[in-house]
Every structure is written in structure tokens, then in C-alpha cells.
Design an enzyme around this catalytic site. Structure first.
Site, PDB file in Angstrom:
ATOM      1  N   LYS A  48       0.842  -1.199   0.000  1.00 43.47           N
ATOM      2  CA  LYS A  48       0.000   0.000   0.000  1.00 43.47           C
ATOM      3  C   LYS A  48       0.878   1.250   0.000  1.00 43.47           C
ATOM      4  CE  LYS A  48      -3.786  -2.451   2.227  1.00 43.47           C
ATOM      5  NZ  LYS A  48      -4.527  -2.812   3.448  1.00 43.47           N
ATOM      6  N   GLN A  92      -5.106  -1.707   9.617  1.00 44.47           N
ATOM      7  CA  GLN A  92      -4.900  -3.005   8.970  1.00 44.47           C
ATOM      8  C   GLN A  92      -5.474  -4.123   9.839  1.00 44.47           C
ATOM      9  OE1 GLN A  92      -3.691  -3.366   5.870  1.00 44.47           O
ATOM     10  NE2 GLN A  92      -3.938  -5.571   5.950  1.00 44.47           N
ATOM     11  N   ASP A 115     -11.326   2.389   3.727  1.00 37.67           N
ATOM     12  CA  ASP A 115     -11.714   0.981   3.539  1.00 37.67           C
ATOM     13  C   ASP A 115     -13.219   0.827   3.328  1.00 37.67           C
ATOM     14  OD1 ASP A 115      -9.604  -0.880   3.597  1.00 37.67           O
ATOM     15  OD2 ASP A 115      -9.354  -0.657   5.760  1.00 37.67           O
TER      16      ASP A 115
END
Ligand code: GUN
Length: 274
Positions: A48, A92, A115
Site C-alpha cells: 500500500k 490493517q 476501507d
């Protein structure tokens, strides 16, 4: 049979994101919070970061130790919610067991939730309001299908897996595109007959589950699964070598959905709401 080439399509999207970011007056800043030492998570976070560099998106990784208390993490998120220079927050997953994942996800400001996992964004998607962000993997799958002009409206779609990260948002996004969706999971009876009728199959399980005889001729197979087999090779949910003979389109592992997820996340991270 045509390969859904996520590697190439993701590069195209990353270039578009880069172009857009270069024109933005206010620059996006993605903060990734990584708790603990999960080795797969570390690789994902590295990827990422790389993509953020490639697109000109500022990114910061905050690493917190495995024994971080839940409240410490919640306090960190609150601080990031309030910071004007932070436009995107990603925690995460998975988190260590002693931390309540749902509590943490709920704490993220919906307008920074790149997200698309917060209750507000999930709820918006479910009731047909535009969420601030669509979940990256599902959005990436649709970007890949759209790139190959694969029709979705009115199609029979089978989604295998019902996780909050992939399966559930995937179902909502296909519904939004007017597909007829069946969601299958570990309790589903006769998975084979369901897959056999599907125009599009999206598998997000993490086990070899889609075999040759199950698929319909000329169907579209999207493999979200990625894991190591007994020979330590990276592989997906689909028996690619056999299935690929009879289908119309198929995404490989690696080089299919994985890079699309990253590109889709960068697309999200380039958006600024406040
Ligand atoms: N772990 C596996 N996939 C994801 C994802 O899309 N987002 C986050 N935050 N964690 C993950």
C-alpha cells in the site's frame, strides 16, 4: 478464454489516480495503522505504501506493538480523526484478539474511512445512499469487470464467502448494479449446483473450492482468494488450469484481484472530504 489482467489494469488506474492527485490543490494523506507483527499484514502495508508513493499520495505508517491496549488504539484513531492534515485512515486487519475489531472500525470517521468498513459507510451502501468510500476489494473487482466491458445488469452472480471485508460488500455492489446475487458460504448445500448456474462467480474463501466441473461454459470467474498451498506456492480459490479451459474470463492469482485492491484503495485515498 480471456485473462482478467489485474496487473495491467491496476497500473492504468494508478496512473489516473496520480494524474488526479497532481491536479489537487489540497494533497491527500493516508495514515495506515498496523498493530502487532502479522507477517502477511506487513507485506500488505508495504504494498500500500509503495502504491501511495507511485501515485503521489502522502502516506504514513503508524506501527503499534502487539500488546497495545484497545483504548490506546481508540485514542490514536480519535487523534487522527481530528487532525486536519490526515485525509484517510486505514487500520490493517486482523487485529490482536484482545482488541474488539468492531469497536475500532466504528471509531474511524466515515469521511476518512478509505476501507469503507464503518457502520455509516456499510449502512449507506446497504440502503442505497452513496457511501463516502466503497470497500477496496469489491470496488476493484468491479473496476476489473468494467475494464473488460463485462455486463453485470440482470446477470446471475454467485459470491462465495460472506466476510465484512469482501463477501458482504461485494453482494451489495452487485445488487446496486442490478445483478441477481446468490451468496454462498461454509453452510451452503450443493455449492456446485449454485456455481453451475452463475454467469459470474466471485470466490473469496482462502481454500481451493472452485473446481473444473462446477463452472458454466463461458462464465466469468473472479478469484479473490490468496494463500500458500502445501508446496508453498501462492495460489487462489480456483483450480485455474482446469477451469480456464471452459470459462469466458478468469482472473489469475497472483496478478488478478490483488493489484486491483491496491489500485482501488489508492483511488479511495485520493478522495478528500474534509
Ligand atoms: N486485511 C485484509 N484485507 C484488508 C483490507 O482490505 N483492509 C484492511 N484494513 N485490512 C485488511
Amino acid at each position: 478464454m480471456i485473462i482478467l489482467d489485474g496487473k495491467t489494469v491496476s497500473q492504468k488506474i494508478l496512473n489516473e489516480v496520480k494524474e488526479n492527485v497532481s491536479k489537487q490543490e489540497r494533497k491527500p494523506h493516508l495514515v495506515v495503522v498496523l498493530v502487532g507483527n502479522d507477517s502477511a499484514s506487513k507485506i500488505y502495508v508495504k504494498n500500500k505504501q509503495k502504491a501511495a508513493w507511485q501515485t503521489g499520495i502522502r502516506s504514513t505508517v503508524i506501527e503499534m506493538p502487539f500488546d497495545t491496549e484497545e483504548q490506546e488504539l481508540l485514542d490514536k484513531i480519535e487523534e487522527l480523526n481530528l487532525r486536519q492534515d490526515v485525509t484517510g485512515i486505514l487500520v490493517q486487519l486482523p487485529l490482536p484478539q484482545h482488541i474488539d475489531k468492531n469497536k475500532v472500525v466504528t471509531a474511524i470517521s466515515p469521511k476518512k474511512d478509505v476501507d469503507g468498513f464503518t457502520p455509516e459507510n456499510v449502512g449507506r451502501l446497504a440502503i442505497g445512499l452513496e457511501p463516502y468510500f466503497y470497500p477496496a476489494t469489491s470496488q476493484g473487482v468491479l473496476m476489473l469487470l468494467d475494464e473488460y466491458n463485462i455486463p453485470i445488469e440482470g446477470k446471475d452472480v454467485v459470491v462465495i464467502g460472506r466476510s465484512n471485508i469482501v463477501g458482504k460488500p461485494m453482494v451489495q455492489m452487485f445488487l446496486k448494479r442490478n445483478a441477481t446475487v446468490t451468496i454462498c458460504h461454509s453452510y451452503t448445500h450443493d455449492l456446485e449446483s449454485k456455481i453451475k448456474t452463475a454467469d459470474i462467480v466471485v470466490s473469496a474463501v482462502g481454500k481451493k473450492i472452485v473446481r473444473c466441473k462446477m463452472v458454466k461454459n463461458n462464465s466469468v470467474i473472479v478469484d479473490v482468494g490468496i494463500f500458500r498451498d502445501s508446496d508453498n506456492h501462492l495460489t487462489g480459490d480456483v483450480d485455474f488450469d482446469y477451469v480456464s479451459d471452459s470459462v469466458g474470463f478468469i482472473s489469475p492469482v497472483p496478478g488478478g484481484v490483488g493489484p486491483m485492491t491496491i489500485a482501488s484503495l489508492m483511488f479511495n485515498s485520493s478522495k478528500i472530504y474534509q
